[in-house]
Design a protein around this motif. Structure first.
Motif, PDB file in Angstrom:
ATOM      1  N   HIS A 337      56.021  49.208  21.096  1.00 47.18           N
ATOM      2  CA  HIS A 337      56.172  49.095  22.546  1.00 47.18           C
ATOM      3  C   HIS A 337      57.296  49.961  23.099  1.00 47.18           C
ATOM      4  O   HIS A 337      57.307  50.269  24.301  1.00 47.18           O
ATOM      5  N   GLY A 338      58.244  50.340  22.267  1.00 50.20           N
ATOM      6  CA  GLY A 338      59.367  51.140  22.738  1.00 50.20           C
ATOM      7  C   GLY A 338      60.473  50.297  23.319  1.00 50.20           C
ATOM      8  O   GLY A 338      61.643  50.492  23.016  1.00 50.20           O
ATOM      9  N   SER A 339      60.113  49.355  24.177  1.00 47.75           N
ATOM     10  CA  SER A 339      61.083  48.453  24.793  1.00 47.75           C
ATOM     11  C   SER A 339      60.422  47.098  24.992  1.00 47.75           C
ATOM     12  O   SER A 339      59.299  47.018  25.499  1.00 47.75           O
ATOM     13  N   VAL A 340      61.095  46.029  24.571  1.00 51.10           N
ATOM     14  CA  VAL A 340      60.555  44.680  24.701  1.00 51.10           C
ATOM     15  C   VAL A 340      61.660  43.735  25.159  1.00 51.10           C
ATOM     16  O   VAL A 340      62.855  44.000  24.955  1.00 51.10           O
ATOM     17  N   THR A 341      61.264  42.649  25.785  1.00 49.79           N
ATOM     18  CA  THR A 341      62.241  41.633  26.179  1.00 49.79           C
ATOM     19  C   THR A 341      62.353  40.586  25.073  1.00 49.79           C
ATOM     20  O   THR A 341      61.439  40.399  24.262  1.00 49.79           O
ATOM     21  N   ARG A 342      63.462  39.895  25.061  1.00 52.53           N
ATOM     22  CA  ARG A 342      63.638  38.818  24.088  1.00 52.53           C
ATOM     23  C   ARG A 342      62.597  37.713  24.336  1.00 52.53           C
ATOM     24  O   ARG A 342      62.111  37.096  23.383  1.00 52.53           O
ATOM     25  N   GLU A 343      62.274  37.478  25.605  1.00 51.22           N
ATOM     26  CA  GLU A 343      61.296  36.446  25.917  1.00 51.22           C
ATOM     27  C   GLU A 343      59.934  36.766  25.289  1.00 51.22           C
ATOM     28  O   GLU A 343      59.244  35.872  24.795  1.00 51.22           O
ATOM     29  N   GLN A 344      59.547  38.042  25.318  1.00 49.96           N
ATOM     30  CA  GLN A 344      58.293  38.446  24.692  1.00 49.96           C
ATOM     31  C   GLN A 344      58.304  38.119  23.192  1.00 49.96           C
ATOM     32  O   GLN A 344      57.318  37.626  22.649  1.00 49.96           O
ATOM     33  N   ILE A 345      59.419  38.398  22.568  1.00 49.71           N
ATOM     34  CA  ILE A 345      59.522  38.153  21.123  1.00 49.71           C
ATOM     35  C   ILE A 345      59.446  36.664  20.819  1.00 49.71           C
ATOM     36  O   ILE A 345      58.743  36.239  19.899  1.00 49.71           O
ATOM     37  N   TYR A 346      60.183  35.860  21.609  1.00 46.07           N
ATOM     38  CA  TYR A 346      60.123  34.409  21.390  1.00 46.07           C
ATOM     39  C   TYR A 346      58.684  33.894  21.480  1.00 46.07           C
ATOM     40  O   TYR A 346      58.219  33.112  20.648  1.00 46.07           O
ATOM     41  N   ASP A 347      57.967  34.336  22.527  1.00 48.73           N
ATOM     42  CA  ASP A 347      56.618  33.839  22.784  1.00 48.73           C
ATOM     43  C   ASP A 347      55.618  34.268  21.711  1.00 48.73           C
ATOM     44  O   ASP A 347      54.681  33.535  21.391  1.00 48.73           O
ATOM     45  N   LEU A 348      55.826  35.468  21.154  1.00 48.79           N
ATOM     46  CA  LEU A 348      54.858  35.987  20.197  1.00 48.79           C
ATOM     47  C   LEU A 348      55.150  35.565  18.757  1.00 48.79           C
ATOM     48  O   LEU A 348      54.233  35.297  17.983  1.00 48.79           O
ATOM     49  N   PHE A 349      56.429  35.510  18.398  1.00 45.97           N
ATOM     50  CA  PHE A 349      56.773  35.254  17.003  1.00 45.97           C
ATOM     51  C   PHE A 349      57.088  33.779  16.707  1.00 45.97           C
ATOM     52  O   PHE A 349      56.844  33.310  15.602  1.00 45.97           O
ATOM     53  N   TRP A 350      57.639  33.072  17.674  1.00 49.84           N
ATOM     54  CA  TRP A 350      57.999  31.677  17.427  1.00 49.84           C
ATOM     55  C   TRP A 350      57.589  30.810  18.627  1.00 49.84           C
ATOM     56  O   TRP A 350      58.422  30.138  19.244  1.00 49.84           O
ATOM     57  N   PRO A 351      56.316  30.828  18.990  1.00 47.79           N
ATOM     58  CA  PRO A 351      55.884  30.117  20.206  1.00 47.79           C
ATOM     59  C   PRO A 351      56.012  28.604  20.099  1.00 47.79           C
ATOM     60  O   PRO A 351      56.128  27.919  21.118  1.00 47.79           O
ATOM     61  N   GLU A 352      55.998  28.076  18.886  1.00 40.61           N
ATOM     62  CA  GLU A 352      56.007  26.628  18.714  1.00 40.61           C
ATOM     63  C   GLU A 352      57.421  26.048  18.660  1.00 40.61           C
ATOM     64  O   GLU A 352      57.597  24.821  18.669  1.00 40.61           O
ATOM     65  N   LEU A 353      58.450  26.916  18.623  1.00 40.16           N
ATOM     66  CA  LEU A 353      59.825  26.438  18.455  1.00 40.16           C
ATOM     67  C   LEU A 353      60.540  26.298  19.787  1.00 40.16           C
ATOM     68  O   LEU A 353      60.197  26.956  20.780  1.00 40.16           O
TER      69      LEU A 353
END
Length: 519
Positions: A337-353
């Motif tokens: 993506h080149g640039s991502v937000t931390r919120e995107q990472i939380y939602d995609l990698f650890w959505p259940e936490l």
């Protein structure tokens, strides 16, 4: 008694096209190489053209020359003798490096022979003092066997852009077949000819000419070749992206498309000197600016994961524990993506936490990536990745084999010539592993993989519906079975075609393979 013309018998391959009246294309390699550099482009030409390729004297499996004997007369006479043997009186010439200079000399001496001239990474203008010094250095090098071996090793590891091991092994095998004296004999001839200002010679040729240049060519840099454009107004110039000194090996499909387009454009077109259209000028200038900007970039991060995962920084593999703490998945996601937000990472990698736990896991993952990169480079990670409170952004150029595959599919989808499209699809898709990106299981990536596989299947089915020849149909069905193994239609059609072509053993293999997949 007439004096015998000096020539050497050449090792060659001649493939006749089944189409009546097909034109002929001659492929000629450069200094130190042989005709096998054209392996990937020959099948893409053969459906529409007779093709010839040969090993020049002292190269590959042709008879040896010696340094004193290397002259244009020797090379031209050897080529002419081969063409007379094959009863060929006109052709399209595609030459690489020094082979391109041979094409220029051949066009000068045999004006009726050459219909079009394609020069790939060919030295047209070179700085005089620098080139004289380089020639002297190489003469000194070939006199020392150890230094010659070191030079060959350096060339092999440099000239192909982002080369896999199999391509490096092939280049190594090619260079090992030329002797030091034959190498320097041809190299001296090419350099001394280029120093005599080939630009003026080319301007006097009455033949359509195209230059193809590898974007990352380390031997004839893009900046140097681009300087020729204003002075060679009758010549087309195209950059082959993501390729080095051997674009026919690095990007065979793009190389072939430009070459075929050029040849077909000249057949029956306005021969009174073509010029760039405004649209083409705009496109080429855009490519040049992009290429120069990318060449100026000091850092390049490459991530390969179509089959095996690896990370490369400036041509050196970054080793580390990428399989831990989601390092490979996170690094790939950010680079893609080149640039991502931390919120995107939380939602995609650890959505259940919970948010706090996701934050902690991201911090651990980033620290792990940081340690891998800093241990490899000795530099702070801030030189490569900008990590702030809200977002993470790559600060360097990123290259992913995922994007290369996607671009390749784009190219195939937009190819109008069905025969070319078949060849491109079969060659590229047959090389892919049975499972794309096997080490990635995150939902965001599975969606990308599914999309790519769907496009491949759609291309294969469209080509199959166009009723190709049996051999083409067989290869297309193999591709479709690979990417849609649950569809019984492909297996049934493939087995039937194999049986019709008396390939019973292969038919049994695919029948058993399909049956075993459901056991």
């Amino acid at each position: 008694m007439s004096k015998k013309t000096k020539q050497i018998s050449l090792h060659y391959e001649y493939l006749k096209c089944v189409k009546p009246g097909a034109e002929t294309v001659l492929f000629v390699h450069g200094v130190g190489m042989d005709m096998s550099i054209w392996d990937d482009v020959i099948p893409l030409f053969h459906n529409d053209f007779n093709v010839i390729r040969c090993d020049l004297p002292g190269h590959g499996y042709s008879g040896s020359a010696n340094e004193a004997a290397f002259t244009w007369e020797l090379l031209i006479n050897s080529i002419k003798a081969l063409l007379e043997k094959l009863n060929i009186s006109s052709l399209h010439f595609i030459g690489h490096g020094g082979g391109g200079v041979l094409g220029i000399e051949l066009a000068r001496s045999e004006k009726e022979l050459i219909k079009t001239l394609t020069l790939a990474d060919t030295p047209i203008f070179i700085p005089k003092e620098f080139s004289k010094q380089e020639l002297n250095n190489r003469i000194d090098t070939v006199s020392d066997c150890l230094r010659f071996e070191e030079m060959i090793t350096a060339l092999v590891n440099t000239i192909s852009y982002n080369a896999p091991e199999r391509r490096l092994a092939k280049l190594n095998s090619i260079y090992r077949r030329v002797t030091p004296s034959d190498y320097i004999g041809f190299f001296r001839l090419v350099i001394e000819t280029a120093l005599k200002n080939l630009v003026d010679e080319i301007q006097r040729l009455d033949v359509p000419i195209m230059m193809l240049q590898g974007e990352y060519d380390p031997l004839m840099p893009l900046e140097l070749q681009v300087m020729n454009i204003p002075y060679l107004k009758k010549m087309r110039f195209f950059i082959i992206p993501d390729s080095g000194y051997v674009p026919m090996m690095d990007q065979p499909m793009i190389f072939t498309q430009f070459s075929r387009m050029f040849i077909k454009k000249q057949a029956g077109s306005e021969s009174a000197g073509f010029t760039y259209t405004q649209a083409l000028k705009k496109e080429v200038n855009s490519i040049v600016r992009s290429g120069v900007e990318r060449l100026d970039s000091q850092n390049l991060l490459e991530i390969n994961f179509i089959s095996q995962f690896s990370v490369w920084l400036n041509g050196s593999e970054v080793l580390g524990k990428w399989n831990q703490r989601k390092a490979k998945e996170l690094m790939t996601f950010i680079a893609y993506h080149g640039s991502v937000t931390r919120e995107q990472i939380y939602d995609l990698f650890w959505p259940e936490l919970e948010l706090n736990k996701a934050r902690n896991l991201l911090r651990v993952s980033l620290n792990h990536i940081k340690s891998i990169i800093e241990e490899h480079t000795g530099d702070p990670i801030e030189n490569y990745v900008a990590i702030d409170r809200d977002s993470i952004q790559m600060k360097i150029q990123c290259k992913l084999d995922l994007n290369e595959l996607s671009n390749c599919i784009d190219e195939i989808e937009h190819t109008c010539d069905d025969e070319v499209k078949e060849n491109l699809a079969i060659k590229r898709f047959s090389e892919l592993p049975d499972t794309l990106f096997p080490l990635f299981y995150d939902d965001w990536f599975l969606k990308i993989r599914t999309g790519l596989e769907s496009r491949i299947i759609r291309i294969g089915e469209d080509l199959l519906n166009a009723a190709p020849e049996k051999e083409m149909a067989i290869e297309l069905l193999k591709v479709l079975m690979k990417f849609n193994p649950g569809d019984d239609r492909y297996q049934e059609q493939l087995v039937a075609l194999l049986q019709k072509t008396n390939r019973q053993k292969e038919a049994r293999y695919f029948r058993n393979k399909s049956e075993s997949s459901f056991m």
